[in-house]
Design a protein around this motif. Structure first.
Motif, mmCIF file in Angstrom:
data_model
loop_
_atom_site.group_PDB
_atom_site.id
_atom_site.type_symbol
_atom_site.label_atom_id
_atom_site.label_comp_id
_atom_site.label_asym_id
_atom_site.label_seq_id
_atom_site.Cartn_x
_atom_site.Cartn_y
_atom_site.Cartn_z
ATOM 1 N N UNK A 94 -78.344 -67.330 4.739
ATOM 2 C CA UNK A 94 -79.136 -68.478 4.331
ATOM 3 C C UNK A 94 -78.318 -69.484 3.517
ATOM 4 N N UNK A 95 -78.680 -70.748 3.658
ATOM 5 C CA UNK A 95 -78.254 -71.791 2.726
ATOM 6 C C UNK A 95 -79.529 -72.403 2.175
ATOM 7 N N UNK A 125 -81.190 -72.133 12.618
ATOM 8 C CA UNK A 125 -82.461 -72.862 12.609
ATOM 9 C C UNK A 125 -82.789 -73.259 11.176
ATOM 10 N N UNK A 126 -83.511 -74.342 11.041
ATOM 11 C CA UNK A 126 -84.021 -74.735 9.736
ATOM 12 C C UNK A 126 -85.385 -74.082 9.552
ATOM 13 N N UNK A 131 -91.271 -69.393 5.493
ATOM 14 C CA UNK A 131 -90.441 -68.505 6.305
ATOM 15 C C UNK A 131 -89.406 -67.784 5.446
ATOM 16 N N UNK A 132 -88.878 -68.495 4.463
ATOM 17 C CA UNK A 132 -87.932 -67.858 3.538
ATOM 18 C C UNK A 132 -88.628 -66.738 2.778
ATOM 19 N N UNK A 145 -87.445 -74.556 -4.258
ATOM 20 C CA UNK A 145 -86.967 -74.137 -2.939
ATOM 21 C C UNK A 145 -87.957 -74.616 -1.887
ATOM 22 N N UNK A 146 -87.475 -75.488 -0.992
ATOM 23 C CA UNK A 146 -88.383 -76.016 0.027
ATOM 24 C C UNK A 146 -88.043 -75.500 1.425
ATOM 25 N N UNK A 147 -86.930 -74.797 1.552
ATOM 26 C CA UNK A 147 -86.541 -74.251 2.841
ATOM 27 C C UNK A 147 -85.091 -73.824 2.819
ATOM 28 N N UNK A 148 -84.553 -73.583 4.014
ATOM 29 C CA UNK A 148 -83.166 -73.122 4.115
ATOM 30 C C UNK A 148 -82.703 -73.266 5.554
ATOM 31 N N UNK A 149 -81.409 -73.231 5.726
ATOM 32 C CA UNK A 149 -80.870 -73.035 7.069
ATOM 33 C C UNK A 149 -80.587 -71.546 7.225
ATOM 34 N N UNK A 150 -80.902 -71.017 8.403
ATOM 35 C CA UNK A 150 -80.698 -69.605 8.705
ATOM 36 C C UNK A 150 -79.686 -69.500 9.838
ATOM 37 N N UNK A 151 -78.536 -68.930 9.544
ATOM 38 C CA UNK A 151 -77.511 -68.711 10.558
ATOM 39 C C UNK A 151 -77.620 -67.311 11.114
#
Length: 371
Positions: A94-95, A125-126, A131-132, A145-151
């Motif tokens: 995550x970022x 995906x963003x 979801x986080x 925290x409003x979200x993240x990128x998931x690699x």
């Protein structure tokens, strides 16, 4: 002492290549420098990371993918040889984004990279905050925290265990590791002679993988690479119950329970001291993501020097004027360990780097300066 190949530098990059060479029945000597040398491997965060790599060089993204795909087999093979568990996990990474601007900037950056690749396969995906929270049920996220990128290709491993296993594997397969610093490299017949001030070592081929020390050594065989050190500071907490099932950029929990918080990017020359300012900055960001970390005790802070090329991407090259002399440099030694042990090691045996790696040649920096 004579060898088929001498590796100058016994960090993760040099040891990965040496391990791969030993697997291929090469007589290998690793000249590992001295205890007080600058060592990037001592301050490695331990990420096996793909998302976002290569924004200015898409081939770096592809190279990172190749290694990530091989990491599971690589870790298993090292365990079979040494019995050492690398604590490797690859369930994604995550970022975190702390506002809408960060979220959109992250989305745009990743989209631009994959447009350059012409890549339709979604390996990231963003995701929204909800979801986080689903991915991390054991922790309460900070309100920002409003979200993240998931690699999906990302993971992590214990970097100290990795280095220990590589060096144990080299020796089990017949290689030699010595603590001594190379001062000069000279052509010697069809091979090379390396002087340390006390001993001389000879080999048909050499690989310079000495981190920040590679610049001076490479110049002796026509492989000069402009490098600069970049300080990275890391914090480590006491052991906690498992709260972070996935690693994140700058925040990951080890299998033992410690939470690692990092890392700074400081251009301060060769200064490896730690600072209160860095600790405060790193802690503040971590607490905005996971406020409960405020109750955890910090037990360690350390700093190390990354090896940074002008474009931040790896260098792999063979000298034109001294064939048989190679150089290998990167600041992603953990991520790229699998391809270093396989593809780079085989290239050294073959005496030629594959054409797909020409983009990483150091000659890309030989751009004439405007008058």
């Amino acid at each position: 002492m004579n060898a088929d190949v001498i590796i100058v530098g016994g960090g993760i990059t040099g040891s990965s290549i040496a391990y791969g060479l030993a697997q291929r029945n090469q007589r290998v000597i690793v000249l590992d420098g001295e205890d007080h040398d600058y060592r990037a491997s001592r301050a490695n965060f331990g990420l096996v990371w793909v998302q976002g790599k290569g924004a200015n060089m898409p081939d770096y993204q592809l190279w990172s993918r190749r290694s990530s795909q091989r990491w599971s087999d690589f870790a298993r093979e090292l365990f079979d040889v040494t019995g050492q568990d690398l604590h490797f996990e690859q369930r994604g990474g995550l970022v975190f984004c702390l506002n809408d601007e960060e979220l959109e900037a992250r989305r745009t950056s990743l989209q631009k990279l994959h447009q350059k690749l012409g890549d339709d396969s979604a390996d990231w995906e963003m995701i929204e905050r909800s979801d986080v929270e689903t991915l991390m049920p054991g922790v309460k996220l900070g309100s920002e925290v409003c979200g993240a990128s998931l690699g999906h290709r990302d993971g992590h491993a214990n970097p100290l265990r990795l280095l220990s296993a590589l060096q144990a594997g080299i020796q089990k397969l017949g290689g030699t590791i010595l603590s001594t610093r190379v001062q000069t490299i000279q052509r010697d017949g069809g091979g090379f002679s390396l002087e340390t001030g006390r001993e001389r070592y000879s080999a048909q081929r050499i690989v310079i993988a000495a981190g920040i020390g590679s610049q001076a050594l490479g110049e002796q065989v026509g492989l000069g690479v402009p490098l600069r050190p970049q300080r990275g500071q890391i914090l480590v907490t006491e052991r906690l119950i498992p709260i972070l099932p996935l690693p994140a950029s700058g925040l990951r929990q080890t299998r033992e329970g410690s939470v690692m918080i990092g890392a700074t990017h400081e251009d301060v020359g060769f200064d490896v001291s730690t600072t209160g300012l860095a600790a405060a900055k790193l802690s503040a960001r971590a607490l905005r993501v996971i406020p409960a970390l405020a109750d955890a005790k910090l037990v360690r802070q350390w700093a190390g020097l990354r090896v940074i090329t002008p474009d931040g991407c790896p260098v792999y090259a063979q000298s034109k004027c001294h064939p048989g002399a190679f150089i290998a440099l990167c600041h992603s030694g953990v991520t790229l360990a699998a391809v270093h042990a396989e593809i780079i090691a085989q290239a050294i045996v073959d005496g030629e780097l594959p054409s797909s790696l020409k983009v990483f040649n150091q000659r890309r920096f030989n751009v004439p300066q405007a008058a």
